[in-house]
Design an enzyme around this catalytic site. Structure first.
Site, PDB file in Angstrom:
ATOM      1  N   ARG A  96       0.589  -1.470  -0.567  1.00  8.69           N
ATOM      2  CA  ARG A  96       0.476  -0.513   0.167  1.00  8.69           C
ATOM      3  C   ARG A  96       1.003   1.222   0.086  1.00  8.69           C
ATOM      4  NH1 ARG A  96      -5.348  -0.433   0.663  1.00  8.69           N
ATOM      5  NH2 ARG A  96      -6.074   0.919   1.425  1.00  8.69           N
ATOM      6  N   HIS A 115      -4.602  -3.392  -7.073  1.00 12.41           N
ATOM      7  CA  HIS A 115      -5.388  -2.765  -5.652  1.00 12.41           C
ATOM      8  C   HIS A 115      -4.563  -4.318  -4.991  1.00 12.41           C
ATOM      9  CE1 HIS A 115      -8.398  -4.333  -3.177  1.00 12.41           C
ATOM     10  NE2 HIS A 115      -7.915  -5.815  -3.188  1.00 12.41           N
TER      11      HIS A 115
END
EC number: 2.7.4.6
Length: 136
Positions: free
Chosen positions: A86, A117
């Site tokens: 992330r 994602h």
């Protein structure tokens, strides 16, 4: 401790031929690609993956986008793999929230078409890996 996360390179990343660039960034971070597949996403998988967004105004366009072309799905492993991916992915808004040097800040312009994602928690990672790589 080794952690696992699901990473998707969305249709815009595949179409723009950014798969190698994105996978390289994952590996340079020190993460391992434990599984990697090019997949065609059908409506059922898209709905199951994005079930938390059902009923939201953008749900239909999200499904349309994720099913619009091939996706590269990967199981990524390493210490703190969820947070590490992330961090290199950057904020979901590639212009206003993504830090320069991240995948989204460097390579994307639109929030929905933000290239990648990554699972947001260990629970999400387990659920998403089971959806995309059953039995792995």
């Amino acid at each position: 401790m080794t952690e696992r996360t699901l990473v998707l390179i969305k249709p815009d990343g595949v179409q723009r031929r950014l798969v190698g660039e994105i996978l390289g960034r994952i590996e340079r971070k020190g993460l391992t690609l434990a599984a990697l597949e090019l997949k065609t996403v059908d409506d059922e998988l898209a709905r199951r993956h994005y079930a938390e967004h059902e009923g939201k105004p953008f749900f239909g366009s999200l499904l349309e986008f994720i099913t619009s072309g091939p996706v590269v799905a990967a199981i990524v492993e390493g210490p703190r793999a969820i947070a590490a991916f992330r961090q290199i992915a950057g904020g979901t808004d590639p212009v206003e929230k993504a830090t320069p040097g991240t995948i989204r800040a460097d390579l994307a312009l639109v929030t929905q078409d933000n290239l990648v994602h990554g699972s947001d928690s260990p629970e999400s990672a387990a659920r998403e890996i089971d959806l995309w790589f059953p039995g792995r």
